[in-house]
Design an enzyme around this catalytic site. Structure first.
Site, short mmCIF file in Angstrom:
data_model
loop_
_atom_site.label_atom_id
_atom_site.label_comp_id
_atom_site.label_asym_id
_atom_site.label_seq_id
_atom_site.Cartn_x
_atom_site.Cartn_y
_atom_site.Cartn_z
CD GLU A 115 -2.12 -1.06 2.85
OE1 GLU A 115 -2.62 -0.08 3.43
OE2 GLU A 115 -2.39 -2.13 3.56
CE LYS A 117 4.64 5.47 7.04
NZ LYS A 117 4.37 7.10 7.23
CE LYS A 316 8.48 7.50 5.94
NZ LYS A 316 8.93 8.04 7.46
CB CYS A 410 17.18 44.53 -15.45
SG CYS A 410 17.49 42.59 -16.27
CB CYS A 413 19.42 44.75 -19.97
SG CYS A 413 17.81 45.10 -19.36
CB CYS A 434 16.10 42.60 -21.31
SG CYS A 434 16.91 41.49 -20.01
#
Length: 673
Positions: A115, A117, A316, A410, A413, A434
């Site tokens: 199953e 988990k 796990k 920026c 640029c 840019c």
């Protein structure tokens, strides 16, 4: 209506609504439209108001939240809710199998029930004569909290058991969880309200389940998956675990569709690998797999140690959250100019890979987290999702931390950045002037879902722009074999293949072309709608703001983005250059109003790997299809992903067309008219 007639109608309504709840929440197969469900529910409440004596404790109307409690009461579990031992490696799993064989004094293969988990909150539900009488948290395993009012609001939990032959007293155990979609919606609402965000779906489910005001629990979309039983009195249950889960399902509980039986420990390992691959595609979080001896008789024979059953183990998955240190923050420029802060981390192994970068999303997220350079942070990576920082470990904060300062210019640029008034983004306004935005625009244009220029990938785009061979998207169509072959790691054959792919891309569709332009917030579905509505680029370019809003799914924000794009002279010139280069597509007939899949009903089942279920649904709907939750004789096509179940079987029985995910993508891409 007379009392007796009302009694019969209430019974009918209760049965219909309960059946609809089970179909929707337990079987993931809606049986009636939402509007019909609302009508039935309203009728039931009306009758119960008119005849209060007909309102029972297990009526669907009684799922509504009750007034707040002052505190939770305590519940002593009849049978302790024990935890499970853990396996982390294949060797751990083989050692577990050997321990059981040694205790049972056998060399024969052991049969296990496998199953997923669920990563949620364990709960205990007590039923007496088929009626839910109590819900409790696991607590310390011996004593939990009484959360009956809250669990009654969860629609995947039956208030009254279906069928018959259930024990007089039955304790069902399971996991309460929240889907990834529900979690995202909850946090989005919290963000809008300026409230604290939940860290992950498990945290959200726990917080929702432990509300003293059950009306809050009711407002949050929680689900429950049953995985075992505790107390059983006055009746019998199945003598194999897999059969027991099917029995619980028949009584109205949701159980995982991923459960299977493994004939030996090698099959368990194969299942673990299979589920770990599917993990990111599941609509909910799982953190491993549980293997249980399938035989109830052998379970009883093996018994328990002080804190865990000997006959079960949780294998796990690699941890999805770890703690590491934030070394620095870089700022990247996206295709639409959005500035995204990227955390540079001390490398840490999380979610199965070594992570050294994580997204910080935006300026508001940095402020919400209160994170500084030098902090110890919790990093989360779920499946293929980009790693993100979810919290700061303030207890480990050193004196040397430095605040994160968002740039005003920026980084690509040098343009002055602007804060967008419509969202939380900070953007560079330079557009394709840019260099960073220009590179991202070219990559998007060449991508598979846009113009599909095979071979024009990220690294080659970087080379072409940096070398000056490509300054705008249109320059792609004026490349030559000689020029491309002169680039680093590019030979003549590779160059020939690229030029051939570029020439092939000239024959496309209007929708693909519009999507490839990279207009802000114009995705594939919106591009299809624009193409179907306006038919030509020339007409679309002159469309007014009001005309754009007449197109399906286009609101004022998107309409404004589209209008502004076509008003820009540089964009008009780009489109002109692309058309001059030979980009063409089949003409869309003026009287062609219907979308390509209009009038068709499609059904999605199983796990998809290249699209999320929601993406596939949205793209099908954009092409005019109705996407249903169940298969019927009216279904046009069923898309079957991995581990497709009963819907696929029914489609085969009804001789309905069935496509795999690859074939679905072909349909979606070819239908971009």
């Amino acid at each position: 209506m007379e009392l007796e007639a009302a009694r019969l109608r209430v019974a009918e309504l209760t049965q219909e609504i309960t059946k609809a709840n089970q179909a929707y929440y337990a079987l993931d197969n809606p049986s009636i439209p939402d509007a019909e469900y609302d009508r039935l529910f309203h009728e039931l409440k009306t009758l119960e108001t008119q005849y209060p004596a007909l309102r029972t404790a297990f009526s669907p109307s009684q799922r509504v939240g009750a007034p707040p409690l002052k505190a939770f009461g305590e519940v002593s579990h009849f049978i302790p809710m024990l935890s499970l031992d853990n396996a982390f490696t294949q060797e751990d799993l083989w050692a577990f199998d050997k321990r059981i064989k040694d205790r049972l004094k056998t060399d024969k293969p052991l049969v296990y029930c496998c199953e997923p988990k669920y990563d949620g909150i364990a709960v205990s539900l007590l039923y007496e004569h088929g009626i839910l009488v109590r819900g409790a948290t696991r607590g310390d395993g011996s004593v939990g909290e009484d959360i009956t009012q809250n669990v009654r609001t969860i629609r995947s939990i039956p208030l009254k058991l279906n069928g018959s032959a259930w024990p007089e007293r039955l304790e069902v155990r399971g996991e309460i969880y929240m889907t990834k979609t529900g979690f995202a919606a909850l946090n989005e609402q919290a963000r809008k309200n300026g409230e604290k965000l939940f860290v992950n779906p498990r945290n959200a489910a726990a917080g929702s389940l432990r509300q003293l005001d059950s009306r809050i629990t009711q407002a949050r979309l929680l689900f429950m998956c049953a995985y075992s039983v505790g107390l059983v009195e006055g009746g019998a249950i199945a003598d194999e675990h897999f059969a027991l889960l099917n029995q619980l399902n028949s009584w109205g509980f949701s159980t995982s569709s991923e459960i299977t039986v493994a004939e030996n420990i090698q099959a368990c390992w194969d299942y673990y690998q299979h589920i770990m691959q599917k993990r990111s595609q599941l609509p909910f979080d799982i953190d491993g797999v549980v293997f249980k001896i399938n035989s109830a008789q052998l379970q009883q024979q093996l018994g328990f140690v002080s804190r865990a059953p000997r006959w079960a183990i949780a294998h796990k998955f690699p941890a999805q959250e770890e703690i590491t240190r934030l070394l620095d923050v870089d700022f990247q420029v996206g295709r639409t100019g959005t500035i995204t802060p990227v955390a540079r981390l001390e490398p840490i192994f999380v979610g199965g890979v070594t992570v050294s970068n994580a997204t910080l999303h935006n300026k508001d997220e940095i402020m919400r987290l209160g994170v500084c350079v030098g902090d110890s942070v919790v990093v989360r990576r779920a499946g293929d999702v980009i790693p993100q920082i979810v919290s700061v470990v303030l207890e480990r904060r050193p004196d040397s931390v430095k605040p994160i300062v968002f740039p005003s210019l920026c980084p690509a640029c040098g343009s002055t950045l602007r804060e967008d008034e419509t969202d939380v983004a900070i953007r560079c306004p330079a557009g394709t002037l840019c260099v960073a935005q220009n590179k991202e625009a070219i990559k998007h244009y060449a991508s598979r879902t846009a113009m599909d220029i095979e071979g024009l990938g990220e690294k080659l785009v970087e080379q072409l722009v940096d070398s000056g061979l490509v300054k705008t998207i249109a320059d792609i169509y004026f490349l030559s074999v000689d020029r491309v072959a002169g680039l680093e790691r590019m030979g003549e054959k590779s160059a020939e293949n690229l030029i051939a792919a570029i020439q092939t891309s000239k024959k496309t569709t209007l929708a693909r072309f519009l999507y490839a332009l990279g207009i802000r917030e114009v995705g594939q579905a919106t591009a299809v709608n624009l193409a179907n509505y306006f038919k030509t680029v020339a007409v679309l370019q002159t469309a007014t703001f009001d005309e754009l809003q007449k197109v399906a799914d286009i609101g004022p924000v998107v309409a404004q983005n589209i209008a502004e794009y076509f008003q820009e002279d540089k964009n008009k010139k780009l489109i002109e250059n692309l058309l001059d280069a030979g980009i063409n597509w089949p003409e869309i007939a003026a009287n062609s109003l219907a979308a390509p899949l209009s009038g068709q009903t499609w059904v999605l089942t199983g796990a998809l790997t290249q699209l999320t279920r929601e993406e596939a649904k949205e793209r099908l709907q954009a092409l005019g299809a109705k996407v249903a939750g169940s298969v019927s004789a009216k279904t046009h096509c069923v898309v079957a992903g991995e581990a497709a179940g009963s819907k696929l079987v029914k489609a085969q029985e009804l001789n309905i067309q069935i496509l795999n995910e690859h074939e679905l993508l072909e349909v979606l891409n070819n239908a971009m008219v």
